[in-house]
Design a protein around this motif. Structure first.
Motif, mmCIF file in Angstrom:
data_model
loop_
_atom_site.group_PDB
_atom_site.id
_atom_site.type_symbol
_atom_site.label_atom_id
_atom_site.label_comp_id
_atom_site.label_asym_id
_atom_site.label_seq_id
_atom_site.Cartn_x
_atom_site.Cartn_y
_atom_site.Cartn_z
ATOM 1 N N TYR A 126 -11.438 -21.431 -55.514
ATOM 2 C CA TYR A 126 -12.258 -22.047 -54.476
ATOM 3 C C TYR A 126 -13.743 -21.823 -54.705
ATOM 4 N N ALA A 127 -14.109 -20.690 -55.280
ATOM 5 C CA ALA A 127 -15.523 -20.395 -55.512
ATOM 6 C C ALA A 127 -15.639 -19.297 -56.549
ATOM 7 N N TYR A 128 -16.783 -19.280 -57.196
ATOM 8 C CA TYR A 128 -17.090 -18.193 -58.124
ATOM 9 C C TYR A 128 -18.590 -17.963 -58.152
ATOM 10 N N VAL A 129 -18.968 -16.721 -58.454
ATOM 11 C CA VAL A 129 -20.363 -16.352 -58.649
ATOM 12 C C VAL A 129 -20.401 -15.484 -59.899
ATOM 13 N N LEU A 130 -21.251 -15.853 -60.844
ATOM 14 C CA LEU A 130 -21.387 -15.090 -62.083
ATOM 15 C C LEU A 130 -22.762 -14.435 -62.103
ATOM 16 N N MET A 131 -22.786 -13.135 -62.025
ATOM 17 C CA MET A 131 -24.023 -12.354 -62.133
ATOM 18 C C MET A 131 -24.035 -11.732 -63.531
ATOM 19 N N ASP A 132 -25.155 -11.185 -63.963
ATOM 20 C CA ASP A 132 -25.204 -10.641 -65.314
ATOM 21 C C ASP A 132 -24.175 -9.533 -65.551
ATOM 22 N N LEU B 199 -14.825 -13.937 -57.409
ATOM 23 C CA LEU B 199 -13.945 -15.104 -57.378
ATOM 24 C C LEU B 199 -13.303 -15.201 -56.006
ATOM 25 N N LEU B 200 -13.141 -16.407 -55.507
ATOM 26 C CA LEU B 200 -12.333 -16.652 -54.314
ATOM 27 C C LEU B 200 -11.154 -17.493 -54.771
ATOM 28 N N LEU B 201 -9.961 -16.888 -54.705
ATOM 29 C CA LEU B 201 -8.749 -17.499 -55.244
ATOM 30 C C LEU B 201 -7.684 -17.624 -54.169
ATOM 31 N N LYS B 202 -6.789 -18.578 -54.368
ATOM 32 C CA LYS B 202 -5.584 -18.688 -53.547
ATOM 33 C C LYS B 202 -4.392 -18.758 -54.497
#
Length: 92
Positions: free
Chosen positions: A44-50, A55-58
Motif C-alpha cells: 500500500y505504501a513505502y518510504v525509502l530513507m538512506d 512498508l505498509l503491507l497487507k
C-alpha cells in the motif's frame, strides 16, 4: 495472519545506509514487486530513507515471516554483490 495490515520498518545495521544511489532503490523496489507477487502481499505504501525503509503491507496468506525473510535476504544479497561486501545489512 491472513488479511492483516503490517507496518514494517527496518534500519541498516549500525544505522548505516542501505541505499547509496538510485540503482539501490530501484533494486529494492524490483525485489518488493517480486515479493508482492510471490507471497501474495499487497503493498500500500513505502518510504525509502538512506538508512531505513517503511512498508505498509497487507497479507493475503499467513506468511509475513517467510515473506520478509525472503525479502531481506534477496536485497542483502544483491546489495552485497554490488558493493563488494559481506555480512548483515539490516539491524536485528
Amino acid at each position: 495472519m491472513k488479511g492483516t495490515y503490517y507496518h514494517i520498518l527496518s534500519r541498516g545495521n549500525e544505522r548505516r545506509n542501505i541505499f547509496h544511489d538510485n540503482d539501490d532503490r530501484i533494486s529494492f523496489l524490483d525485489i518488493l514487486v517480486n515479493m508482492s507477487e510471490r507471497f501474495e502481499v499487497e503493498v500500500y505504501a513505502y518510504v525509502l530513507m538512506d538508512n531505513h525503509y517503511h512498508l505498509l503491507l497487507k497479507t493475503n496468506k499467513p506468511n509475513i515471516f517467510q515473506c520478509m525473510q525472503w525479502f531481506g535476504t534477496m536485497y542483502t544479497h544483491r546489495y552485497n554483490l554490488k558493493h563488494k561486501r559481506i555480512g548483515h545489512l539490516f539491524q536485528g
